[in-house]
Scaffold this motif. Structure first.
Motif, PDB file in Angstrom:
ATOM      1  N   TYR A 166       0.835  -1.204   0.000  1.00 37.63           N
ATOM      2  CA  TYR A 166       0.000   0.000   0.000  1.00 37.63           C
ATOM      3  C   TYR A 166       0.873   1.259   0.000  1.00 37.63           C
ATOM      4  CZ  TYR A 166      -3.172   3.629   1.617  1.00 37.63           C
ATOM      5  OH  TYR A 166      -3.872   4.793   1.741  1.00 37.63           O
ATOM      6  N   CYS A 167       1.916   1.270   0.829  1.00 38.73           N
ATOM      7  CA  CYS A 167       2.802   2.444   0.891  1.00 38.73           C
ATOM      8  C   CYS A 167       3.539   2.659  -0.427  1.00 38.73           C
ATOM      9  CB  CYS A 167       3.808   2.298   2.032  1.00 38.73           C
ATOM     10  SG  CYS A 167       3.049   2.459   3.653  1.00 38.73           S
ATOM     11  N   ILE A 168       3.996   1.583  -1.016  1.00 41.80           N
ATOM     12  CA  ILE A 168       4.709   1.679  -2.293  1.00 41.80           C
ATOM     13  C   ILE A 168       3.779   2.188  -3.381  1.00 41.80           C
ATOM     14  CG2 ILE A 168       5.791   0.319  -4.133  1.00 41.80           C
ATOM     15  CD1 ILE A 168       6.992  -1.432  -1.904  1.00 41.80           C
ATOM     16  N   MET A 169       2.579   1.662  -3.455  1.00 39.87           N
ATOM     17  CA  MET A 169       1.628   2.083  -4.468  1.00 39.87           C
ATOM     18  C   MET A 169       1.195   3.530  -4.235  1.00 39.87           C
ATOM     19  SD  MET A 169       1.517  -0.221  -6.630  1.00 39.87           S
ATOM     20  CE  MET A 169       0.194   0.380  -7.640  1.00 39.87           C
ATOM     21  N   ARG A 170       1.082   3.921  -2.986  1.00 39.58           N
ATOM     22  CA  ARG A 170       0.639   5.282  -2.668  1.00 39.58           C
ATOM     23  C   ARG A 170       1.705   6.299  -3.070  1.00 39.58           C
ATOM     24  NH1 ARG A 170      -0.793   7.852   3.091  1.00 39.58           N
ATOM     25  NH2 ARG A 170      -1.805   9.695   2.295  1.00 39.58           N
ATOM     26  N   SER A 171       2.980   5.995  -2.823  1.00 44.75           N
ATOM     27  CA  SER A 171       4.040   6.944  -3.164  1.00 44.75           C
ATOM     28  C   SER A 171       4.312   6.969  -4.658  1.00 44.75           C
ATOM     29  CB  SER A 171       5.330   6.605  -2.409  1.00 44.75           C
ATOM     30  OG  SER A 171       5.832   5.362  -2.871  1.00 44.75           O
ATOM     31  N   GLY A 172       4.141   5.871  -5.349  1.00 46.84           N
ATOM     32  CA  GLY A 172       4.408   5.822  -6.781  1.00 46.84           C
ATOM     33  C   GLY A 172       3.147   5.731  -7.593  1.00 46.84           C
ATOM     34  N   GLY A 173       2.013   5.986  -7.013  1.00 45.39           N
ATOM     35  CA  GLY A 173       0.748   5.792  -7.689  1.00 45.39           C
ATOM     36  C   GLY A 173       0.328   6.948  -8.565  1.00 45.39           C
ATOM     37  N   ASP A 174       1.225   7.881  -8.845  1.00 47.37           N
ATOM     38  CA  ASP A 174       0.871   9.018  -9.686  1.00 47.37           C
ATOM     39  C   ASP A 174       1.269   8.765 -11.139  1.00 47.37           C
ATOM     40  OD1 ASP A 174       3.556   9.109  -9.355  1.00 47.37           O
ATOM     41  OD2 ASP A 174       3.650  11.187  -8.673  1.00 47.37           O
ATOM     42  N   ASN A 175       1.334   7.496 -11.522  1.00 50.05           N
ATOM     43  CA  ASN A 175       1.659   7.082 -12.885  1.00 50.05           C
ATOM     44  C   ASN A 175       2.982   7.649 -13.372  1.00 50.05           C
ATOM     45  OD1 ASN A 175      -0.618   5.526 -13.145  1.00 50.05           O
ATOM     46  ND2 ASN A 175      -1.849   7.233 -13.899  1.00 50.05           N
ATOM     47  N   GLY A 176       3.922   7.843 -12.481  1.00 48.12           N
ATOM     48  CA  GLY A 176       5.261   8.251 -12.862  1.00 48.12           C
ATOM     49  C   GLY A 176       5.456   9.746 -12.991  1.00 48.12           C
ATOM     50  N   SER A 177       4.483  10.552 -12.597  1.00 46.10           N
ATOM     51  CA  SER A 177       4.686  11.998 -12.737  1.00 46.10           C
ATOM     52  C   SER A 177       5.795  12.468 -11.797  1.00 46.10           C
ATOM     53  CB  SER A 177       3.388  12.758 -12.472  1.00 46.10           C
ATOM     54  OG  SER A 177       3.007  12.626 -11.124  1.00 46.10           O
ATOM     55  N   GLY A 178       5.952  11.820 -10.672  1.00 41.55           N
ATOM     56  CA  GLY A 178       7.088  12.128  -9.798  1.00 41.55           C
ATOM     57  C   GLY A 178       8.394  11.773 -10.486  1.00 41.55           C
ATOM     58  N   ASN A 179       8.379  10.677 -11.204  1.00 38.43           N
ATOM     59  CA  ASN A 179       9.564  10.272 -11.961  1.00 38.43           C
ATOM     60  C   ASN A 179       9.862  11.277 -13.061  1.00 38.43           C
ATOM     61  OD1 ASN A 179       9.805   7.980 -10.411  1.00 38.43           O
ATOM     62  ND2 ASN A 179       8.701   6.686 -11.850  1.00 38.43           N
TER      63      ASN A 179
END
Length: 130
Positions: A35-48
């Protein structure tokens, strides 16, 4: 004897219950981590994409700095070449000054000699007139 068998069965039950509890705890921890991993990276890579853009900007800035340094080195080399040429010109000017001083001294000697010759001629002409 029956009492020993019941103790053994109860002991096995406790171990089984402990193992089941450990498995349930492990599943809960894994779900929480997922859940934590999906929540932090769940913006479809816009953070990336933000990170990628920042890295690209940093790379461009580094390239710009490198180009500036190369230009500065070229300018420094040009200045060093100009200084070398100036030193050569100063040396040549010094040599020319020395030659001019020598020529001036020689001219002074020639003029003095010419004046002696003229004086000698005048003296001779005066003695002849008398």
């Amino acid at each position: 004897m029956l009492n020993d068998e019941e103790k053994s069965k109860n002991s096995h039950r406790y171990y089984i219950i402990i193992i089941i509890i450990i498995i349930i705890i492990a599943i809960v921890v894994l779900c929480a981590a997922f859940y934590c991993i999906m929540r932090s990276g769940g913006d479809n890579g816009s953070g990336n994409n933000d990170i990628r853009n920042q890295l690209n900007e940093a790379g461009n800035a580094q390239q710009s700095i490198t180009t500036g340094i190369e230009n500065a080195e070229n300018t420094a080399d040009g200045i060093a070449g100009s200084i070398g040429e100036s030193e050569t010109a100063i040396g040549n000017a010094g040599t020319t000054v020395t030659r001019l001083e020598e020529q001036q001294r020689q001219s002074g000697e020639i003029i003095a000699e010419c004046q002696r010759i003229l004086e000698g001629i005048r003296t001779r002409n005066e003695t002849r007139k008398e």
